[in-house]
Design an enzyme around this catalytic site. Structure first.
Site, PDB file in Angstrom:
ATOM      1  N   ILE A  16       0.831  -1.200   0.000  1.00 21.00           N
ATOM      2  CA  ILE A  16       0.000   0.000   0.000  1.00 21.00           C
ATOM      3  C   ILE A  16       0.868   1.252   0.000  1.00 21.00           C
ATOM      4  O   ILE A  16       0.559   2.236  -0.677  1.00 21.00           O
ATOM      5  CB  ILE A  16      -0.955  -0.015   1.215  1.00 21.00           C
ATOM      6  CG1 ILE A  16      -2.003  -1.127   1.035  1.00 21.00           C
ATOM      7  CG2 ILE A  16      -1.649   1.325   1.376  1.00 21.00           C
ATOM      8  CD1 ILE A  16      -2.916  -1.316   2.226  1.00 21.00           C
ATOM      9  N   ASP A  33      13.926   4.529  10.695  1.00 20.78           N
ATOM     10  CA  ASP A  33      13.027   3.809  11.596  1.00 20.78           C
ATOM     11  C   ASP A  33      12.128   4.845  12.268  1.00 20.78           C
ATOM     12  O   ASP A  33      12.606   5.711  13.010  1.00 20.78           O
ATOM     13  CB  ASP A  33      13.846   3.049  12.651  1.00 20.78           C
ATOM     14  CG  ASP A  33      12.974   2.234  13.602  1.00 20.78           C
ATOM     15  OD1 ASP A  33      11.758   2.481  13.672  1.00 20.78           O
ATOM     16  OD2 ASP A  33      13.525   1.352  14.289  1.00 20.78           O
ATOM     17  N   ASN A  84       1.910   5.720   6.961  1.00 23.13           N
ATOM     18  CA  ASN A  84       1.507   4.398   6.483  1.00 23.13           C
ATOM     19  C   ASN A  84       2.271   3.276   7.172  1.00 23.13           C
ATOM     20  O   ASN A  84       1.790   2.148   7.223  1.00 23.13           O
ATOM     21  CB  ASN A  84       1.730   4.312   4.968  1.00 23.13           C
ATOM     22  CG  ASN A  84       1.571   2.901   4.451  1.00 23.13           C
ATOM     23  OD1 ASN A  84       0.470   2.364   4.402  1.00 23.13           O
ATOM     24  ND2 ASN A  84       2.681   2.268   4.072  1.00 23.13           N
ATOM     25  N   ALA A  85       3.455   3.548   7.717  1.00 20.89           N
ATOM     26  CA  ALA A  85       4.270   2.496   8.333  1.00 20.89           C
ATOM     27  C   ALA A  85       3.481   1.786   9.426  1.00 20.89           C
ATOM     28  O   ALA A  85       2.861   2.420  10.279  1.00 20.89           O
ATOM     29  CB  ALA A  85       5.552   3.094   8.911  1.00 20.89           C
ATOM     30  N   ALA A  87      -4.670 -14.426  25.016  1.00 21.94           N
ATOM     31  CA  ALA A  87      -4.244 -15.400  26.027  1.00 21.94           C
ATOM     32  C   ALA A  87      -2.798 -15.839  25.812  1.00 21.94           C
ATOM     33  O   ALA A  87      -2.131 -16.282  26.755  1.00 21.94           O
ATOM     34  CB  ALA A  87      -5.162 -16.623  26.001  1.00 21.94           C
ATOM     35  N   ASN A 103     -10.870  -7.742  15.634  1.00 26.51           N
ATOM     36  CA  ASN A 103     -10.598  -8.908  14.799  1.00 26.51           C
ATOM     37  C   ASN A 103      -9.903  -9.960  15.652  1.00 26.51           C
ATOM     38  O   ASN A 103      -8.999  -9.632  16.420  1.00 26.51           O
ATOM     39  CB  ASN A 103      -9.718  -8.517  13.604  1.00 26.51           C
ATOM     40  CG  ASN A 103      -9.809  -9.521  12.477  1.00 26.51           C
ATOM     41  OD1 ASN A 103     -10.751 -10.317  12.404  1.00 26.51           O
ATOM     42  ND2 ASN A 103      -8.841  -9.487  11.590  1.00 26.51           N
ATOM     43  N   TYR A 128      -3.057  -5.101  17.473  1.00 27.85           N
ATOM     44  CA  TYR A 128      -3.200  -4.333  16.229  1.00 27.85           C
ATOM     45  C   TYR A 128      -4.453  -3.460  16.267  1.00 27.85           C
ATOM     46  O   TYR A 128      -4.420  -2.274  15.912  1.00 27.85           O
ATOM     47  CB  TYR A 128      -3.251  -5.300  15.046  1.00 27.85           C
ATOM     48  CG  TYR A 128      -3.331  -4.631  13.693  1.00 27.85           C
ATOM     49  CD1 TYR A 128      -2.211  -4.021  13.143  1.00 27.85           C
ATOM     50  CD2 TYR A 128      -4.519  -4.636  12.956  1.00 27.85           C
ATOM     51  CE1 TYR A 128      -2.272  -3.422  11.895  1.00 27.85           C
ATOM     52  CE2 TYR A 128      -4.592  -4.051  11.711  1.00 27.85           C
ATOM     53  CZ  TYR A 128      -3.475  -3.437  11.175  1.00 27.85           C
ATOM     54  OH  TYR A 128      -3.535  -2.844   9.956  1.00 27.85           O
ATOM     55  N   LYS A 150      -4.690   0.637  16.028  1.00 31.29           N
ATOM     56  CA  LYS A 150      -5.426   1.352  14.984  1.00 31.29           C
ATOM     57  C   LYS A 150      -6.611   2.130  15.555  1.00 31.29           C
ATOM     58  O   LYS A 150      -6.967   3.205  15.055  1.00 31.29           O
ATOM     59  CB  LYS A 150      -5.891   0.365  13.905  1.00 31.29           C
ATOM     60  CG  LYS A 150      -4.741  -0.274  13.133  1.00 31.29           C
ATOM     61  CD  LYS A 150      -3.853   0.771  12.459  1.00 31.29           C
ATOM     62  CE  LYS A 150      -2.799   0.147  11.568  1.00 31.29           C
ATOM     63  NZ  LYS A 150      -1.977   1.151  10.862  1.00 31.29           N
ATOM     64  N   THR A 176      -3.054  -7.572  -1.051  1.00 34.63           N
ATOM     65  CA  THR A 176      -1.626  -7.252  -0.976  1.00 34.63           C
ATOM     66  C   THR A 176      -0.832  -8.547  -0.809  1.00 34.63           C
ATOM     67  O   THR A 176      -1.404  -9.635  -0.681  1.00 34.63           O
ATOM     68  CB  THR A 176      -1.316  -6.337   0.224  1.00 34.63           C
ATOM     69  OG1 THR A 176      -1.626  -7.054   1.435  1.00 34.63           O
ATOM     70  CG2 THR A 176      -2.136  -5.056   0.177  1.00 34.63           C
TER      71      THR A 176
END
Length: 445
Positions: free
Chosen positions: A218, A260, A287-288, A297, A344, A350, A354, A385
């Site tokens: 992307i 970085d 975007n990184a 768990a 999710n 993650y 986000k 992707t």
């Protein structure tokens, strides 16, 4: 990645067989192509709201064939519905019932766009019910359309009308092929700021844009799209991706910066590179990002902290550096995710990162407006992707055809198109928003 199933069910003998068997047939989406018409046919403007006639006049000024009523048997490329004057739920009926026949006349890849106002807090309950009703109407309509057509909404804050540059630019984006994978979504224009481009094909002409995580996927598509739209691009990625990063930078005739983004001084180094090599910094695309998926768990400290560090904390630090530098008119676009909206399985870290990006964007909007800039987020759904190619075949098939209304995954360019729009001066009145690019996925709203 190419979706072979989509090709098979839309071409030749296999198309006929798929139709006979009743198999899902994801349409070939209408995407932006240089020189192509903005809309593939006439535009019918429905409703008696205050925005109706100004919108019709605007569309005429763009050289489009505009109708205020739909003649029998006439096919149309788009329908614009003026709902900005609704005051009670009963006001929705007349226009909605006229919208039905118009939808039947949409060509493949057509667009339906409503113009309304946010329900907001503290409004009269009847007024709020009517305005929120437009939301439900359009999102449901998006699930009924076929042939790659989409339904989206434009929300005008109080005091904003179709004369606002950002209202015009947002309408153009939603009507165009640039919004191919945006479906069932609403874009709010919160103020009258914005400057229309001299050339709609080069809306970023003269701008210098930084794209992090630009070496592949992307990020590489974002760099290419911003360059196509006129920007000079600084492609940023970690030193380990140096060779791929150099190729991207060369392809877009920009410069590469190996960095970085978790470094404490990353923001300062970006400013230094952009201003010394190109004289200015106008756009930053965060975007990184990384994933380190595990069920909570089984989650360890390293996986959790590394995802938050790259995906959220690095953006916060860099934004602080950009604001401290007082870069006039700086526009920032951050990559969020539908995982941060609805969650999710196996992605608690993650999704937290986000979700944090979207919270950061909302909370930072006033500070960026103070420097006449802005900050927004784009939340992709299932995008084809290299990373999603590693997802099990059955899972990919479900993600493509069952979850989104458009019955297919999006492409990296779909995300890039939304980012290019939000990065433009014309979108200055859109601030603090998160725009989903998900084909109207069933995940969240």
């Amino acid at each position: 990645m190419t979706n072979q199933y989509q090709k098979l069910v839309n071409t030749g003998l296999t198309k006929k067989i798929a139709k006979q068997l009743g198999l899902p047939r994801p349409a070939v989406l209408r995407r932006h192509a240089a020189g192509a018409p903005l809309v593939p046919g006439p535009v019918v403007v429905l409703g008696d709201g205050a925005s109706a006639q100004p919108t019709a006049d605007l569309l005429l000024g763009w050289g489009l064939d505009v109708l205020r009523h739909l003649p029998p048997g006439r096919m149309v490329g788009a329908v614009v519905v003026a709902y900005d004057d609704v005051a009670r739920p009963g006001d929705l009926a007349d226009v909605a019932l006229n919208l039905g026949p118009a939808v039947k006349s949409l060509v493949p890849g057509g667009r339906v766009v409503s113009i309304s106002r946010p329900a907001g807090d503290g409004k009269d309950p009847e007024l709020a019910a009517a305005r929120q009703g437009v939301d439900g109407l359009m999102r449901s309509l998006g699930r009924e359309l076929r042939g790659g057509a989409t339904a989206n909404g434009l929300l005008l804050a109080e005091g904003v009308d179709m004369g606002a540059p950002s209202a015009q630019a947002a309408l153009r984006f939603l009507l165009s092929g640039r919004s191919a994978y945006v479906d069932g979504q609403f874009l709010e224009v919160s103020d009258g700021r914005g400057k229309l481009p001299e050339d709609w094909e080069k809306p970023l002409a003269g701008k210098v844009a930084v794209v992090t995580g630009a070496a592949r996927g992307i990020g590489a598509s974002i760099a290419a799209t911003l360059a196509r739209d006129g920007a000079t691009v600084v492609a940023v990625d970690v030193p380990a991706a140096g060779s791929a990063l150099a190729r991207v930078a060369n392809d877009v005739r920009g410069t590469a910066l190996q960095l970085d983004v978790t470094r404490a001084d990353a923001g300062h180094l970006i400013i230094e590179h952009a201003t010394q090599r190109h004289g200015r910094l106008d756009i930053v695309v965060h975007n990184a990002g990384i994933t380190r998926d595990k069920l909570l768990a089984n989650m360890d400290e390293g996986r959790w902290k590394s995802v938050i560090a790259v995906n959220t904390e690095s953006q916060l630090r860099m934004n602080q550096a950009f604001l401290a530098a007082g870069l006039p008119g700086l526009r920032v676009v951050s990559l969020a995710s539908t995982s941060g909206i609805a969650g999710n399985r196996g992605q608690t870290n993650y999704a937290a990162s986000k979700g944090g990006v979207m919270g950061m964007v909302r909370a930072s909007s006033a500070a960026f407006a103070d420097i006449d800039g802005g900050i927004n987020a784009v939340a992709p759904g299932f995008i084809e992707t290299e990373m999603t190619a590693r997802v099990p075949v059955a899972t990919r098939a479900v993600a493509r055809m069952v979850m989104p209304s458009l019955m297919q995954g999006g492409l990296p360019v779909d995300v890039a198109e939304a980012i290019s729009f939000l990065a433009s001066d014309a979108a200055a009145g859109v601030n603090g928003e998160t725009l989903r690019v998900c084909g109207q996925s069933l995940i969240g709203r």
